[in-house]
Design an enzyme around this catalytic site. Structure first.
Site, PDB file in Angstrom:
ATOM      1  N   GLU A 195      30.800  10.502  19.602  1.00 25.04           N
ATOM      2  CA  GLU A 195      29.813  10.558  20.686  1.00 25.04           C
ATOM      3  C   GLU A 195      30.062  11.727  21.655  1.00 25.04           C
ATOM      4  O   GLU A 195      30.343  11.529  22.832  1.00 25.04           O
ATOM      5  CB  GLU A 195      29.788   9.231  21.437  1.00 25.04           C
ATOM      6  CG  GLU A 195      29.371   8.065  20.571  1.00 25.04           C
ATOM      7  CD  GLU A 195      29.197   6.763  21.345  1.00 25.04           C
ATOM      8  OE1 GLU A 195      29.423   6.756  22.572  1.00 25.04           O
ATOM      9  OE2 GLU A 195      28.821   5.753  20.722  1.00 25.04           O
ATOM     10  N   GLU A 405      29.420   2.448  14.936  1.00 24.76           N
ATOM     11  CA  GLU A 405      29.483   1.544  16.082  1.00 24.76           C
ATOM     12  C   GLU A 405      28.151   0.823  16.203  1.00 24.76           C
ATOM     13  O   GLU A 405      27.087   1.448  16.173  1.00 24.76           O
ATOM     14  CB  GLU A 405      29.768   2.270  17.400  1.00 24.76           C
ATOM     15  CG  GLU A 405      31.180   2.779  17.562  1.00 24.76           C
ATOM     16  CD  GLU A 405      31.426   3.339  18.963  1.00 24.76           C
ATOM     17  OE1 GLU A 405      30.739   2.902  19.914  1.00 24.76           O
ATOM     18  OE2 GLU A 405      32.298   4.211  19.091  1.00 24.76           O
TER      19      GLU A 405
END
Length: 501
Positions: A195, A405
């Site tokens: 991320e 995720e």
């Protein structure tokens, strides 16, 4: 000497789909769903959130050590000094994963544990921990999936300027080589960054993540140097790893939806799509920054920090693309008022007077749709995951996808008999797995699903108040208690079957 950040053949991306054309939310399955043989079922964690042992065996502070020890930065003043004490308890944690039938475990390496100053030789005691963890996983029949960077930059590199400085990308490539030299004979699946949007825009834009800086130009500089770091690290990994190893990156692309069909709202969605997703997929997948992104941010930076060769370096062949997804973004336009306060921002990324959306902070409003929400205040919409999987399949049709995720925070507490029931989490994961199955049925090559998270942990600026784990952790005693979701997920992982709820 710099060059235009845009390649000659680049073209602005189309506006995100309107609400009427996106994939609808996945509802409860009416029958059992079967996943392909070989589909990888796993769970994810990150180093600072679970390891503890913050000052042991040569580890030095990362930006998250500094940030969490700064008063007012985290809820309750919580830090990751001890967290889940995974550094000392990893063998028990791996045994727990084995009992839950996990086929894969995605973990991250602490850069400052392996290379305390961010430069120079490796700290062998730090590498030994990851060698031992990896060996334990392999012995248990669990595939290790290594992430090189999950936000914990060595503080010494931040003191030298951090991600807004080009040198940090060069240091990251050296660090990647050190880890690959140590673990390349054991680990097949590698991801460079987790991320990078959060690292750049929450760390240097809104300041709600470490290092807590609030300069929009620095946020854009950081984004570029993270793109460059990914590319240079990929090259380092391929220089060292066996040809069979797979190199990937984990992104948190936004499923952006305009609140209405108006031209203004669609343009708001376009702006956020450029800042949330295309600022990374442009260079990584296509070797360019899109013209609309450059135009939207022109008043903030001229992008002169992009040098000749940077975009080619960032644009490396990938063996997989990893998608992290929790909730969609619904946006609309607001009338800019140069003299008044900026509009209230409810984007789900923490409260700050400073925006993580450079160039869009005064023209875009975020909305939480009605309906169920998690403890994070995030709306539940699994259709956004199907939508994103299709998007990446279109952009990179030959590259397999993983969900690295996906999960939900709820206020989980043991009952009088010490059991933890979390039916809301089971429903959340069930709906999102049904959304993944829909993408598979529609021809998207999805290879695995990693639930966030294996256990309750230090949830960044939220401290220990938000519980994402399928294993409950009593942080005072370090007792682990599998929740009902853990037992349910274990059955799904063991059988490859998603039963109807």
């Amino acid at each position: 000497m710099t060059t235009s950040p845009l390649s000659p053949d680049a073209a602005p991306q189309p506006s995100p789909q309107s609400p009427g054309s996106v994939s609808p939310a996945a509802g409860p399955a009416v029958a059992d769903l079967r996943f392909p043989s070989g589909f990888m079922w796993g769970s994810s964690t990150s180093s600072y959130q679970i390891e503890g042992a913050a000052a042991e065996d040569g580890r030095t502070p990362s930006i998250w050590d500094t940030f969490s020890h700064t008063p007012g930065r985290t809820e309750g003043g919580d830090t990751g000094d001890v967290a889940c004490d995974h550094y000392h308890r990893f063998r028990d944690d791996v045994a727990l994963m084995s009992r839950l039938g996990l086929g894969g475990y995605r973990f991250s390496v602490s850069w400052s544990r392996v290379q305390p100053t961010g430069r120079g030789p490796a700290e062998q005691r730090g590498l030994d921990f990851y060698r031992s963890l990896t060996d334990e996983l392999l012995e248990a029949g669990i595939t290790p999936v290594l992430t090189l960077y999950h936000w914990d930059l060595p503080q010494e590199l931040e003191d030298a300027g951090g991600w807004p400085e080009r040198d940090t990308a060069l240091r990251f490539a050296d660090y990647a080589r050190l880890v690959a030299d140590a673990l390349g004979d054991r680990i097949q699946l590698w991801t460079t960054l987790n991320e990078p949007w959060c690292s750049a825009f929450l760390g240097y834009g809104s300041g709600v993540h470490a290092p807590g800086r609030t300069d929009p130009a620095d946020a854009l500089r950081a984004a570029h140097h993270l793109n460059l770091a990914h590319g240079l690290a990929t090259q380092s990994l391929r220089d060292v790893l066996p040809a069979s190893a797979e190199v990937m990156v984990s992104l948190n692309p936004a499923a952006v939806r305009p609140r209405s069909e108006s031209a203004e709202d669609r343009d708001a969605a376009r702006r956020i799509d450029a800042l949330a997703t295309r600022v990374f997929t442009g260079p990584m997948l296509h070797g360019r920054y899109d013209e609309d992104l450059l135009a939207d941010t022109a008043r903030i930076t001229d992008w002169s920090f992009v040098r000749d060769g940077d975009l080619a370096a960032a644009h490396q062949p990938l063996d997989g693309i990893c998608v992290n997804y929790y909730t969609p973004s619904v946006v609309s336009a607001v009338e800019p008022d140069e003299d008044g306060p900026a509009p209230e921002r409810r984007d789900g990324h923490g409260a700050s007077e400073h925006s993580p959306w450079p160039g869009a902070d005064r023209v875009v409003a975020f909305h939480q749709p009605p309906g169920e929400q998690t403890a994070m205040g995030w709306s539940i919409d699994p259709g956004g995951l199907t939508e994103l999987l299709h998007r990446f399949h279109r952009e990179a049709p030959d590259v397999p996808l993983y969900i690295t995720e996906n999960g939900a925070a709820y206020a989980d507490e043991p009952d009088g008999e010490g059991r933890v029931h979390d039916p809301e989490r089971i429903a959340y994961v069930h709906e999102h797995l049904a959304a993944v199955h829909r993408a598979l049925e529609e021809g998207v090559d999805v290879r695995g699903y990693f639930l966030w998270s294996l256990m309750d942990n230090f949830e960044w600026a939220y401290g220990y108040g938000k519980r994402f784990g399928i294993v409950h952790v009593d942080f005072a005693t370090q007792v682990r208690t599998p929740k009902s979701s853990a037992h349910w997920y274990a059955d799904v992982a063991r059988t490859g079957r998603l039963p109807a709820l």
